[in-house]
Scaffold this active site. Structure first.
Site, short mmCIF file in Angstrom:
data_model
loop_
_atom_site.label_atom_id
_atom_site.label_comp_id
_atom_site.label_asym_id
_atom_site.label_seq_id
_atom_site.Cartn_x
_atom_site.Cartn_y
_atom_site.Cartn_z
N CYS A 233 48.89 14.61 17.72
CA CYS A 233 47.46 14.49 17.41
C CYS A 233 47.04 15.32 16.20
O CYS A 233 45.96 15.09 15.64
CB CYS A 233 46.63 14.89 18.62
SG CYS A 233 47.04 13.95 20.11
N HIS B 183 39.64 16.59 16.76
CA HIS B 183 40.48 15.58 17.41
C HIS B 183 39.75 15.08 18.64
O HIS B 183 39.21 15.86 19.43
CB HIS B 183 41.83 16.19 17.79
CG HIS B 183 42.63 15.32 18.72
ND1 HIS B 183 42.83 13.98 18.48
CD2 HIS B 183 43.25 15.60 19.89
CE1 HIS B 183 43.55 13.47 19.46
NE2 HIS B 183 43.82 14.43 20.33
N ASN C 263 41.49 8.71 23.15
CA ASN C 263 42.37 9.56 22.35
C ASN C 263 43.34 8.67 21.57
O ASN C 263 44.23 8.05 22.15
CB ASN C 263 43.13 10.51 23.27
CG ASN C 263 44.03 11.48 22.52
OD1 ASN C 263 44.32 11.30 21.35
ND2 ASN C 263 44.47 12.52 23.21
#
Length: 328
Positions: free
Chosen positions: A114, A255, A285
């Site tokens: 990520c 993020h 996500n």
């Protein structure tokens, strides 16, 4: 003194939308359970015949148009992904060929989960300043639906597919563009978030497939606790290193993993939630794609203006983490 700027951005999300109501038909969960624990209401899922490179190319095309740059002008191409088309060659090479980036360009993937887009940005920034490269295309792209266990309600509700891209160029104007970056990793936390199968430690086999080794596994509480800690640390350090106050940060693009992580970061840094760009409710996500996808949306929504300071902050499997400060 020269600066490296973001000359253009673009993003892409697959057409199929998977809502929490849809997930209720697949696993034992509820909309209330998912929203209260993550803030996610829906996510985009790639088609069976869509690979990570396909998502990457569509976001890259938009970024090139936004920057008024042709693919033939790109001499550095970096794809950040945890879900490459193949173990080898790199997804960047697939994108290069299909996008029309010339054969003399340097092309490679970065695996930082990520945090991957921020890692790619730092590498491209450094390489451009060597004067050996003039135009970099960096892409964060993921097809996480391909490595999610759709029987595991603790993880399958969290992830989605998508891509975001940015064009980086050098300009002879000091004090703008990428102001600073602070990256790191804590390998002691490797087992907090990983996909065990498919590598040299656990090669693909009938046994590895049957035992679910090729799906994501996550220790949620450990990831949450450490994500808040490292994101706060690198965000605070980035602001202080450049002699700014948090009030001078116009926008934070974190993020997009969990709304509770973002809310904790907001509280700990003393930056109101109104200054955080959040779209995880609509995308979930998307790993390396989350920051560039949010950046593209934020810019198109008028949340970024000349002279503004924008702070990117991320964490990911590894555990990797980082923050990047941009002045527009």
């Amino acid at each position: 003194m020269a600066s490296v700027i973001i000359a253009g951005v673009g993003s892409y999300a697959p057409k199929r939308v998977l809502t929490n109501a849809d997930l209720m038909k697949i696993v034992d969960t509820t909309d209330e359970w998912i929203v209260s624990r993550s803030g996610i209401r829906e996510r985009h899922i790639a088609a069976d015949d869509e690979a990570t490179s396909d998502l990457a190319i569509k976001s890259a095309e938009s970024a090139l148009i936004d920057a008024n740059i042709k693919a033939s002008e790109v001499d550095l191409l970096i794809v950040a992904t945890a879900t490459p088309d193949y173990p080898l060659p790199s997804t960047a090479c697939v994108v290069q060929h299909k996008l029309g980036v010339p054969p003399h360009a340097t092309c490679f993937d970065i695996s930082a989960a990520c945090s991957g887009f921020l890692y790619a940005m730092e590498v491209a920034y450094g390489l451009i300043l060597t004067n050996r490269y003039k135009c970099a295309l960096i892409i964060g792209a993921e097809k996480l639906s391909s490595i999610v266990d759709w029987k595991d309600r603790t993880t399958c509700v969290l992830f989605g597919d998508g891509a975001g891209a940015a064009v980086l160029k050098k300009v002879d104007q000091p004090g703008i563009g990428i102001i600073g970056s602070d990256l790191g990793a804590d390998g002691e936390m490797v087992d907090a978030l990983l996909m065990p199968g498919g590598g040299s430690r656990c090669p693909a086999s009938t046994k590895s497939v049957e035992s679910g080794q090729h799906f994501l596994r996550m220790k949620g509480k450990e990831v949450f606790k450490n994500a808040v800690r490292v994101m706060e640390t690198v965000a605070r350090e980035m602001v202080e290193q450049h002699h700014l106050t948090v009030d001078q940060i116009s926008l934070v693009i974190p993020h997009q993993a969990n709304i509770r992580i973002i809310e904790a970061l907001s509280t700990n840094l003393g930056i109101p939630m109104e200054k955080f760009y959040v779209n995880l409710d609509r995308y979930g996500n998307t790993s390396a794609a989350s920051i560039p996808l949010a950046l593209d949306e934020a810019r198109r929504a008028g949340r970024i203006k000349p002279g503004d300071y924008t702070l990117f902050v991320a964490f990911g499997a590894g555990l990797t983490y980082g923050s990047t400060l941009i002045r527009w």
